[in-house]
Motif scaffolding. Sequence first.
Motif, mmCIF file in Angstrom:
data_model
loop_
_atom_site.group_PDB
_atom_site.id
_atom_site.type_symbol
_atom_site.label_atom_id
_atom_site.label_comp_id
_atom_site.label_asym_id
_atom_site.label_seq_id
_atom_site.Cartn_x
_atom_site.Cartn_y
_atom_site.Cartn_z
ATOM 1 N N THR A 34 26.901 118.926 -0.535
ATOM 2 C CA THR A 34 27.376 117.573 -0.834
ATOM 3 C C THR A 34 26.191 116.617 -0.821
ATOM 4 O O THR A 34 25.408 116.603 0.139
ATOM 5 C CB THR A 34 28.423 117.155 0.213
ATOM 6 O OG1 THR A 34 29.517 118.060 0.135
ATOM 7 C CG2 THR A 34 28.903 115.731 -0.021
ATOM 8 N N VAL A 35 26.067 115.821 -1.891
ATOM 9 C CA VAL A 35 24.896 114.943 -2.063
ATOM 10 C C VAL A 35 25.346 113.583 -2.608
ATOM 11 O O VAL A 35 26.062 113.526 -3.611
ATOM 12 C CB VAL A 35 23.899 115.603 -3.049
ATOM 13 C CG1 VAL A 35 22.914 114.589 -3.608
ATOM 14 C CG2 VAL A 35 23.154 116.748 -2.381
ATOM 15 N N ASN A 36 24.922 112.505 -1.946
ATOM 16 C CA ASN A 36 25.144 111.175 -2.546
ATOM 17 C C ASN A 36 23.827 110.465 -2.861
ATOM 18 O O ASN A 36 23.838 109.306 -3.259
ATOM 19 C CB ASN A 36 26.060 110.307 -1.671
ATOM 20 C CG ASN A 36 25.382 109.825 -0.406
ATOM 21 O OD1 ASN A 36 24.384 110.399 0.024
ATOM 22 N ND2 ASN A 36 25.930 108.795 0.208
ATOM 23 N N SER A 37 22.715 111.168 -2.707
ATOM 24 C CA SER A 37 21.407 110.573 -3.031
ATOM 25 C C SER A 37 21.034 110.813 -4.490
ATOM 26 O O SER A 37 19.868 110.661 -4.855
ATOM 27 C CB SER A 37 20.330 111.167 -2.120
ATOM 28 O OG SER A 37 20.243 112.560 -2.324
ATOM 29 N N CYS A 51 17.764 113.778 -3.220
ATOM 30 C CA CYS A 51 16.971 113.894 -1.993
ATOM 31 C C CYS A 51 17.668 114.876 -1.062
ATOM 32 O O CYS A 51 18.859 114.735 -0.785
ATOM 33 C CB CYS A 51 16.837 112.538 -1.304
ATOM 34 S SG CYS A 51 16.009 111.318 -2.323
ATOM 35 N N ASP A 53 17.584 117.033 2.616
ATOM 36 C CA ASP A 53 17.092 117.151 3.991
ATOM 37 C C ASP A 53 16.268 118.439 4.116
ATOM 38 O O ASP A 53 16.721 119.510 3.694
ATOM 39 C CB ASP A 53 18.310 117.200 4.939
ATOM 40 C CG ASP A 53 17.921 117.021 6.386
ATOM 41 O OD1 ASP A 53 16.870 117.562 6.814
ATOM 42 O OD2 ASP A 53 18.683 116.351 7.104
ATOM 43 N N ARG A 57 19.627 124.213 4.251
ATOM 44 C CA ARG A 57 19.319 125.503 3.626
ATOM 45 C C ARG A 57 18.971 125.328 2.152
ATOM 46 O O ARG A 57 18.189 126.076 1.577
ATOM 47 C CB ARG A 57 20.527 126.431 3.773
ATOM 48 C CG ARG A 57 20.279 127.462 4.821
ATOM 49 C CD ARG A 57 21.223 128.583 4.782
ATOM 50 N NE ARG A 57 22.585 128.205 4.504
ATOM 51 C CZ ARG A 57 23.621 128.902 4.916
ATOM 52 N NH1 ARG A 57 23.434 129.991 5.632
ATOM 53 N NH2 ARG A 57 24.847 128.554 4.630
ATOM 54 N N THR A 58 19.572 124.307 1.558
ATOM 55 C CA THR A 58 19.350 124.044 0.132
ATOM 56 C C THR A 58 17.881 123.715 -0.166
ATOM 57 O O THR A 58 17.413 123.930 -1.279
ATOM 58 C CB THR A 58 20.252 122.867 -0.303
ATOM 59 O OG1 THR A 58 21.579 123.178 0.094
ATOM 60 C CG2 THR A 58 20.219 122.627 -1.790
ATOM 61 N N ALA A 85 29.768 119.786 2.795
ATOM 62 C CA ALA A 85 28.992 119.044 3.800
ATOM 63 C C ALA A 85 28.901 119.864 5.089
ATOM 64 O O ALA A 85 28.313 119.417 6.062
ATOM 65 C CB ALA A 85 29.637 117.688 4.070
ATOM 66 N N ARG A 87 27.846 123.573 6.811
ATOM 67 C CA ARG A 87 27.020 124.754 6.588
ATOM 68 C C ARG A 87 27.887 126.000 6.740
ATOM 69 O O ARG A 87 28.675 126.087 7.687
ATOM 70 C CB ARG A 87 25.922 124.761 7.640
ATOM 71 C CG ARG A 87 24.841 125.749 7.373
ATOM 72 C CD ARG A 87 23.728 125.520 8.347
ATOM 73 N NE ARG A 87 22.759 124.587 7.797
ATOM 74 C CZ ARG A 87 21.462 124.653 8.079
ATOM 75 N NH1 ARG A 87 21.009 125.550 8.918
ATOM 76 N NH2 ARG A 87 20.631 123.792 7.551
HETATM 77 C C1 LIG Z 1 29.111 111.945 1.527
HETATM 78 C C2 LIG Z 1 27.940 112.830 1.946
HETATM 79 C C3 LIG Z 1 26.729 112.722 1.282
HETATM 80 C C4 LIG Z 1 25.632 113.535 1.632
HETATM 81 N N1 LIG Z 1 24.463 113.412 0.943
HETATM 82 C C5 LIG Z 1 23.398 114.185 1.259
HETATM 83 C C6 LIG Z 1 22.175 114.063 0.523
HETATM 84 O O1 LIG Z 1 22.051 113.272 -0.417
HETATM 85 N N2 LIG Z 1 21.142 114.906 0.871
HETATM 86 C C7 LIG Z 1 21.251 115.805 1.896
HETATM 87 O O2 LIG Z 1 20.272 116.526 2.177
HETATM 88 N N3 LIG Z 1 22.390 115.933 2.623
HETATM 89 C C8 LIG Z 1 23.469 115.153 2.319
HETATM 90 N N4 LIG Z 1 24.633 115.273 3.022
HETATM 91 C C9 LIG Z 1 24.697 116.259 4.120
HETATM 92 C C10 LIG Z 1 24.813 117.716 3.610
HETATM 93 O O3 LIG Z 1 25.898 117.839 2.698
HETATM 94 C C11 LIG Z 1 25.036 118.695 4.799
HETATM 95 O O4 LIG Z 1 23.994 118.528 5.728
HETATM 96 C C12 LIG Z 1 25.118 120.167 4.376
HETATM 97 O O5 LIG Z 1 25.763 120.892 5.406
HETATM 98 C C13 LIG Z 1 23.788 120.854 4.160
HETATM 99 O O6 LIG Z 1 24.063 122.173 3.732
HETATM 100 P P1 LIG Z 1 22.964 123.341 3.709
HETATM 101 O O7 LIG Z 1 22.248 123.341 5.037
HETATM 102 O O8 LIG Z 1 23.787 124.597 3.514
HETATM 103 O O9 LIG Z 1 22.043 123.107 2.563
HETATM 104 C C14 LIG Z 1 25.760 114.477 2.683
HETATM 105 C C15 LIG Z 1 26.992 114.587 3.352
HETATM 106 C C16 LIG Z 1 28.056 113.779 2.986
HETATM 107 C C17 LIG Z 1 29.383 113.934 3.711
#
Ligand SMILES: Cc1cc2nc3c(=O)[nH]c(=O)nc-3n(C[C@H](O)[C@H](O)[C@H](O)COP(=O)(O)O)c2cc1C
Length: 167
Positions: A34-37, A51, A53, A57-58, A85, A87
Motif C-alpha cells: 500500500t502506497v500513498n506517496s 517513495c 521505506d 520488503r518491497t 499495509a 507484512r
Molecule cells: C494509506 C497508507 C499509505 C502508505 N504509503 C506508504 C508509502 O508511500 N511508502 C511506504 O514505504 N509505505 C507506505 N505504507 C506502509 C506500507 O504499506 C507497509 O509498511 C507495508 O507493510 C510494507 O510491506 P512490505 O514490508 O511487505 O514491503 C502505507 C500504509 C498505508 C496504510
Amino acid sequence: MAIQPTELRRILGHFATGVTVVTGRSGTESRGITVNSFTSVSLDPPLVLICIDRRARTYEFLPRAGAFAVNILGEHQRWLCERFARRSAPEVQDELASVPHHVGITGAPLLDGCIAYLECRIVGRHDAGDHAIFIAEVVTATAGEPSPPLLFFRGTYPRLARAEIFA
Ligand SMILES: Cc1cc2nc3c(=O)[nH]c(=O)nc-3n(C[C@H](O)[C@H](O)[C@H](O)COP(=O)(O)O)c2cc1C
C-alpha cells in the motif's frame, strides 16, 4: 529542536491523498504494498515516482522486479489497502495468490476492480533518509471502474459525496 517522526507523520497526514497498491513480479515471487506517496513527475517523457521505506520488503524486491504496477484504489477496495499495509509471513512468495488479479504487459499483477492502472519500468532509485525514491517510466496507463476513489486523510478514509465527483 528537530521534529519527532511521529509528530511529522501526524502533521503530514493533513495532506489528503488517494491510495494505491504497488505490485510487481520477479520469477515466481509476487508482492504488493500500500502506497500513498505516488506522484506524477513528468508528462513527456511520462515519469512517476513512489517513495518506499528502506525497511520494507518491497525496497529490495522492486529492483529485482524491474517494473511495477500502480493500482489506484476505489473506495470499495479499502480491504486491499489494509491487506497490503500488512507484512505477510516470510515464507509467502506469492502475495497475490488469494487476490483477484490479471497480469499486465510488464508482468506486474493488476488488481481487479481498480479505478485506474499504470504500468511502469524503473529508471532510477535515489536513497533519501529512511526511504528511497523510485522513478519509473510509464509504459501504459488505463482507466478502470468508474467508482469514487479511496481517500486517506489524518489516518482515516473519508468518503466523497457521489455528487461531488460526477457533477
Ligand atoms: C494509506 C497508507 C499509505 C502508505 N504509503 C506508504 C508509502 O508511500 N511508502 C511506504 O514505504 N509505505 C507506505 N505504507 C506502509 C506500507 O504499506 C507497509 O509498511 C507495508 O507493510 C510494507 O510491506 P512490505 O514490508 O511487505 O514491503 C502505507 C500504509 C498505508 C496504510
